[in-house]
Design an enzyme around this catalytic site. Structure first.
Site, PDB file in Angstrom:
ATOM      1  N   HIS A   1      -8.531   9.356   3.459  1.00 42.95           N
ATOM      2  CA  HIS A   1      -8.208   8.240   2.579  1.00 42.95           C
ATOM      3  C   HIS A   1      -8.439   8.701   1.141  1.00 42.95           C
ATOM      4  O   HIS A   1      -9.467   9.314   0.853  1.00 42.95           O
ATOM      5  CB  HIS A   1      -9.085   7.029   2.894  1.00 42.95           C
TER       6      HIS A   1
ATOM      7  N   HIS B   1     -10.668   9.717   7.258  1.00 43.42           N
ATOM      8  CA  HIS B   1     -10.423   8.287   7.489  1.00 43.42           C
ATOM      9  C   HIS B   1      -9.877   7.977   8.878  1.00 43.42           C
ATOM     10  O   HIS B   1     -10.323   7.044   9.524  1.00 43.42           O
ATOM     11  CB  HIS B   1      -9.440   7.814   6.425  1.00 43.42           C
TER      12      HIS B   1
ATOM     13  N   GLU C   1       0.864  -1.192   0.000  1.00 43.91           N
ATOM     14  CA  GLU C   1       0.000   0.000   0.000  1.00 43.91           C
ATOM     15  C   GLU C   1       0.892   1.232   0.000  1.00 43.91           C
ATOM     16  O   GLU C   1       2.113   1.132   0.121  1.00 43.91           O
ATOM     17  CB  GLU C   1      -0.897  -0.013   1.253  1.00 43.91           C
TER      18      GLU C   1
ATOM     19  N   ARG D   1      -0.218   8.772   9.148  1.00 43.28           N
ATOM     20  CA  ARG D   1      -0.056   7.338   9.424  1.00 43.28           C
ATOM     21  C   ARG D   1       0.276   6.555   8.150  1.00 43.28           C
ATOM     22  O   ARG D   1      -0.346   6.772   7.103  1.00 43.28           O
ATOM     23  CB  ARG D   1      -1.345   6.786  10.031  1.00 43.28           C
TER      24      ARG D   1
HETATM   25  C1  SIN Z   1      -6.933   0.636   3.229  1.00 43.89           C
HETATM   26  O1  SIN Z   1      -7.150  -0.560   3.134  1.00 43.89           O
HETATM   27  O2  SIN Z   1      -6.623   1.334   2.287  1.00 43.89           O
HETATM   28  C2  SIN Z   1      -7.040   1.253   4.582  1.00 43.89           C
HETATM   29  C3  SIN Z   1      -6.090   0.617   5.492  1.00 43.89           C
HETATM   30  C4  SIN Z   1      -5.577   1.611   6.474  1.00 43.89           C
HETATM   31  O3  SIN Z   1      -6.261   2.592   6.769  1.00 43.89           O
HETATM   32  O4  SIN Z   1      -4.450   1.462   6.927  1.00 43.89           O
END
Ligand code: SIN
Length: 517
Positions: A236, A344, A114, A379
């Site tokens: 997010h 988020h 990610e 974060r």
């Molecule tokens: C996501 O799956 O993109 C969110 C996971 C997170 O907030 O760390």
């Protein structure tokens, strides 16, 4: 009756804490409070997973530490980052022992990637990691006879010296409202643990469920507990907004990790012009990139193009997203998904030490409502479930120890009064609470969102103060309801956040004031 421990909030952090304490000492009495049913909360909606270094041929503890520090933009506590990353595997093993399962490929974890991660290290269960963890923890916590679970109860206020008239400066439990009986009960406890999550509901669009109204944050603020980093609210980048009811559905970053691209309304890719890491730049950069793109074009969304991901992979790895999109007439992989950034995660909150102890004796905070120093100003993706596990463990050990220290005697708690104010005859007009909540969300979204300005923050402070005064009048004159409780917390946190935001004089991580560019 005085409980040993009161845990408010039943997501991954609260339940992990409770399981550990209940298991370690079956003689301890624990009460758990959940605002809705025990499973409802942010944990259930976490899609991505848990960041844990697994593939030592490519990855290392040092790399995970560095990625966390880079995402946090110089504001992390490096000591905290180090121990959280180092303790990750131990905590993951424990979760697996309790029954959690994660996707595997040929006996190895199927690691995802990610934004902001330099290597694949996200352990996940399809696109429903949080839901699966929540169910495992719920089943386990229910197996302990020394744990009482009260669902549909909302935190009203922490009990402190102000209520007890003592000079000890500690927390003695909490007043909570039973939604069913519409009455406020006093729960006295030697140790109180906040695991109430963040306050995404402060914004018009949030990936959080509606219960995320910052109840623990509001109560801690009123109890004068130290709070920090509140303005570091993470948006997010990719949320799908339902055209009919404006409901928000998260599209995990793992989708971009699997190859999906962001495109503007001319179907051009734009992230690579902003950051060499493109779609996998840290979340703050991608969210700002999308928001800017939206401001420059006619459509109020951008496209997430997942056509490089095969239909089989969509169905196998992202079954919930596949199904939800289909129900909205978006057929993957051919159709692009319209996405917007949405509030988020609160990187800040109740300031805690390395054992999750707050500045008020007898009060711990774990999970999103705490500010541990791990996240700094932004974060790193999938570090939140990890933080919850590591700090719940540390809090449990510390808490068990602290119960052996001299504590107020049981007869001390008898002097703590019942909640006063339940005899108001006037009943709150629900529509007023709803309108004030919407007005607050509109202010936060427009002036305290992804892009801020000096004037906008000042304007927000004035308008939030007006709402605060109105809420105070409603609170003083009416019978307290769940909705009013939530609004009272939301407006307190909005005010504090906006105040703290005006004290920040440089852009860092998710905090971006256009006057400082
Ligand atoms: C996501 O799956 O993109 C969110 C996971 C997170 O907030 O760390």
């Amino acid at each position: 009756m005085v409980k040993d421990i009161l845990v408010i909030g039943t997501g991954i952090s609260g339940l992990t804490f409770a399981i550990k304490v209940a298991e370690e000492n079956p003689k301890l009495s624990l009460t758990l409070i959940s605002k809705m049913d025990i499973n409802e909360g942010n944990t259930k909606y976490a899609q991505g997973g848990i960041a844990v270094v697994q593939n030592l041929k490519k990855d290392s503890i040092e790399k995970h530490i560095q990625d966390t520090l880079d995402a946090g933009d110089g504001a992390c506590d490096s000591e905290v980052v180090k121990f959280v990353v180092e303790e990750a595997n131990e905590r993951l093993d424990e979760l697996i022992q309790w029954g959690a399962a994660f996707d595997k490929k040929k006996e190895q974890f199927d690691l995802g990637i990610e934004g902001g991660h330099s290597e694949k290290r996200i352990v996940h269960y399809k696109d429903q990691t949080g839901k699966q963890i929540q169910e495992v923890l719920t089943a386990k916590v229910k197996s302990f006879p020394n744990v009482i679970i009260l669902e549909n109860h909302t935190l009203v206020d922490l009990i402190t010296d102000h209520h007890s008239k003592s000079k000890m400066k500690r927390c003695y439990g909490a007043y909570v409202i039973s939604q069913e009986k519409e009455e406020i009960i006093k729960i006295c406890a030697k140790i109180t643990v906040l695991s109430t999550g963040g306050a995404g509901s402060l914004y018009a669009y949030s990936t959080n469920p509606i219960v995320a109204t910052g109840d623990g944050l509001g109560a801690a603020y009123r109890a004068k507990v130290q709070m920090d980093c509140l303005p570091f609210v993470q948006f997010h980048p990719t949320a799908l907004r339902d055209k009919i009811d404006n409901n928000i559905f998260l599209i995990t970053e793992a989708v971009r990790g699997a190859g999906a691209k962001l495109r503007n309304n001319l179907l051009e890719q734009f992230m690579l012009k902003i950051d060499p890491r493109g779609e996998l730049a840290p979340r703050d950069i991608v969210a700002r990139g999308i928001q800017k793109q939206i401001q420059e074009q006619d459509d109020n969304f951008v496209w997430l193009d997942g056509s490089e991901i095969s239909k089989e992979q969509w169905k196998l790895n992202f079954p919930m997203i596949y199904k939800t999109c289909k129900s909205m007439g978006i057929f993957l992989p051919e159709d692009p998904i319209p996405v917007v950034p949405a509030a988020h995660y609160f990187c800040g909150g109740v300031k805690v030490n390395k054992n999750s102890e707050s500045s008020l004796k007898g009060l711990y905070a774990v999970g999103e409502c705490s500010s541990t120093g791990l996240h700094g100003a932004n974060r790193l993706a999938s570090n939140s479930l990890l933080e919850a596990l590591v700090f719940a463990h540390r809090a449990a050990i510390d808490c068990i120890k602290s119960l052996y220290e001299p504590l107020p005697q049981n007869n001390f708690y008898i002097k703590i009064p019942e909640w006063k104010g339940d005899d108001y005859s006037k009943n709150i007009i629900i529509e007023n609470v709803k309108l004030l909540r919407e007005e607050l969300q509109e202010i936060m979204t427009n002036y305290v969102g992804i892009f801020k300005t000096v004037d906008g923050l000042k304007r927000a402070e004035l308008r939030i103060n007006d709402i605060y005064l109105t809420v105070q009048i409603l609170y003083n004159q009416n019978k307290l309801t769940n909705g009013l409780c939530e609004l009272r917390n939301m407006v307190s946190i909005a005010y504090l956040l906006t105040k703290q935001a005006q004290e920040i004089k440089e852009n860092k991580g998710v905090f971006y004031n256009q006057n400082y560019v």
